[in-house]
Design an enzyme around this catalytic site. Structure first.
Site, PDB file in Angstrom:
ATOM      1  CG  ASP A  57     -50.373  25.987 -69.344  1.00  0.00           C
ATOM      2  OD1 ASP A  57     -51.173  25.301 -68.687  1.00  0.00           O
ATOM      3  OD2 ASP A  57     -50.719  26.843 -70.171  1.00  0.00           O
ATOM      4  NE  ARG A  86     -54.246  24.743 -74.376  1.00  0.00           N
ATOM      5  CZ  ARG A  86     -53.882  25.182 -73.166  1.00  0.00           C
ATOM      6  NH1 ARG A  86     -53.788  24.347 -72.153  1.00  0.00           N
ATOM      7  NH2 ARG A  86     -53.627  26.454 -72.974  1.00  0.00           N
ATOM      8  CD  GLU A 103     -55.824  25.175 -64.326  1.00  0.00           C
ATOM      9  OE1 GLU A 103     -56.617  24.948 -65.249  1.00  0.00           O
ATOM     10  OE2 GLU A 103     -54.737  25.739 -64.505  1.00  0.00           O
ATOM     11  CG  HIS A 137     -60.365  26.502 -69.352  1.00  0.00           C
ATOM     12  ND1 HIS A 137     -59.826  25.309 -68.938  1.00  0.00           N
ATOM     13  CD2 HIS A 137     -59.434  27.455 -69.063  1.00  0.00           C
ATOM     14  CE1 HIS A 137     -58.628  25.525 -68.403  1.00  0.00           C
ATOM     15  NE2 HIS A 137     -58.354  26.801 -68.471  1.00  0.00           N
ATOM     16  CG  HIS A 157     -58.493  28.528 -63.948  1.00  0.00           C
ATOM     17  ND1 HIS A 157     -57.373  29.296 -63.694  1.00  0.00           N
ATOM     18  CD2 HIS A 157     -58.278  27.939 -65.156  1.00  0.00           C
ATOM     19  CE1 HIS A 157     -56.546  29.195 -64.717  1.00  0.00           C
ATOM     20  NE2 HIS A 157     -57.057  28.379 -65.615  1.00  0.00           N
TER      21      HIS A 157
HETATM   22  C1  GLA Z   1     -55.185  26.811 -68.023  1.00  0.00           C
HETATM   23  C2  GLA Z   1     -54.464  26.536 -69.269  1.00  0.00           C
HETATM   24  C3  GLA Z   1     -53.597  27.706 -69.587  1.00  0.00           C
HETATM   25  C4  GLA Z   1     -54.410  28.958 -69.696  1.00  0.00           C
HETATM   26  C5  GLA Z   1     -55.198  29.172 -68.461  1.00  0.00           C
HETATM   27  C6  GLA Z   1     -56.169  30.293 -68.586  1.00  0.00           C
HETATM   28  O1  GLA Z   1     -54.383  26.770 -66.936  1.00  0.00           O
HETATM   29  O2  GLA Z   1     -53.728  25.358 -69.208  1.00  0.00           O
HETATM   30  O3  GLA Z   1     -52.911  27.483 -70.771  1.00  0.00           O
HETATM   31  O4  GLA Z   1     -55.284  28.845 -70.761  1.00  0.00           O
HETATM   32  O5  GLA Z   1     -55.918  28.011 -68.146  1.00  0.00           O
HETATM   33  O6  GLA Z   1     -55.642  31.457 -69.075  1.00  0.00           O
END
Ligand code: GLA
Length: 355
Positions: free
Chosen positions: A254, A86, A317, A111, A182
């Protein structure tokens, strides 16, 4: 049990934005097979032997380009850029100049924007079934980012069941770069239910708490005493349901884990007792976003015909910290002309009979 095979090449021979797409396969002598497509420089399948010697496909994905184009979740196995994760309010400032990006995740840019690297057809070159290089030139101003950026992502499959990913980027104008992959992993095989019983470990002593828009707060926080403490291995599901403000903000995990391990040492791992498959991640990057597939809705039907429901996979990631362009206290994501951005991540698979 499902018998896992690779998708058929012909279902990847398609045209996206006038460019031809394909499926490519790397194999090694232990029987591991990894398939990629040039649409998004993406991992499509990872077939790896389980504790009984049966191949399981441990990443989520689809059997055709058509399904990738239609999918609700766009990032399966893809290379993410120009800026992974983000950027708050879809804007940042570089040398006094403001750059405006699309807000495709609430008020955030996520992304690299809706037409990020995951949606591009990359050039490619394959060497001896062991290595594949993907190339892409992102034009100055693409998705709002400054500078023509020349990117190479190379994947190599070793005889030790490692997928080695090397990223390289060069620019002709000062810009920001954050690249990741990803892949959504399920070490029981894609489609085999949720990953809550997988045993996970992170060496990280700190993670990045997030605000209500899932943007990291200013400072890292100790994992000690929180559900984010994976220093001693524990099931992903053990604490995911805790009444914890951070877990609520992410709808599960997340979050970025701060990585201080050199690439020679395992930064994080996951293990499924049911299949015996263990995945280790080693990286030069300062962060690893653990995403537990919280937003997978079950609408996408995967390679073996089963729905991808919430928490049916996890992602490691490897990346720089989210929102770094707006947070100068984070490790720098700035790339200048004449410099090369380089990073490396290894996903290593092995069999572990007992914990
Ligand atoms: C990343 C983000 C998540 C989500 C995924 C894709 O991992 O941190 O919040 O957006 O990508 O769906």
């Amino acid at each position: 049990m499902v018998i896992y095979t690779l998708p058929e090449n012909q279902h990847f021979e398609h045209k996206v934005n006038g460019q031809n797409t394909h499926l490519f396969t790397l194999k090694n002598r232990t029987g591991m097979q990894v398939a990629f497509t040039d649409y998004g420089a993406r991992i499509v399948s990872i077939l790896v032997p389980d504790k009984n010697g049966n191949l399981r496909d441990v990443v989520l994905g689809f059997n055709s380009i058509h399904e990738y184009l239609q999918a609700e979740e766009k990032y399966h196995g893809a290379t993410i850029g120009r800026f992974a994760n983000r950027i708050a309010k879809g804007s940042f400032c570089l040398d006094g100049e403001n750059y405006t990006l699309q807000q495709n995740n609430g008020s955030n840019n996520l992304h690299g924007g809706p037409n990020g690297f995951h949606s591009k057809v990359w050039d490619r070159q394959i060497s001896f079934k062991k290595k594949i290089d993907f190339y892409y030139i992102s034009a100055d101003g693409e998705e709002g980012f400054p500078g023509n950026l020349k990117v190479t992502v190379s994947y190599e499959l070793t005889e030790d069941n490692e997928i080695v990913i090397k990223y390289k980027a060069e620019t002709d104008k000062k810009t920001v770069v954050n690249l990741t992959n990803h892949a959504y992993f399920n070490l029981n095989g894609e489609g085999e239910g949720d990953v809550l019983n997988h045993i996970m470990q992170f060496s990280s002593e700190h993670f990045l708490p997030i605000d209500e828009n899932q943007v990291p707060l200013e400072h890292e926080a100790p994992v000690e005493g929180t559900p984010f403490d994976f220093r001693t291995p524990k099931a992903i599901g053990q604490d995911i349901g805790q009444d914890d403000e951070q877990l609520k903000r992410g709808n599960g995990y997340d979050h970025t884990f701060v990585n201080r391990q050199p690439i020679a040492q395992v930064a994080a791992s996951a293990y499924s007792p049911a299949s015996g498959i263990r995945l280790e991640v080693l990286t030069t990057e300062p962060g690893i976003q653990l995403y537990t597939g919280n937003f997978l809705s079950g609408k996408d039907i995967g390679k073996s015909g089963r729905p991808y429901t919430s928490r049916s996979a996890f992602c490691f990631e490897t990346q720089h910290y989210p929102d770094s362009p707006n947070q100068p206290q984070f490790p720098s994501v700035i790339l200048e002309p004449g410099q090369a951005f380089e990073s490396e991540t290894r996903y290593k698979f092995c069999i572990k009979k007992e914990m």
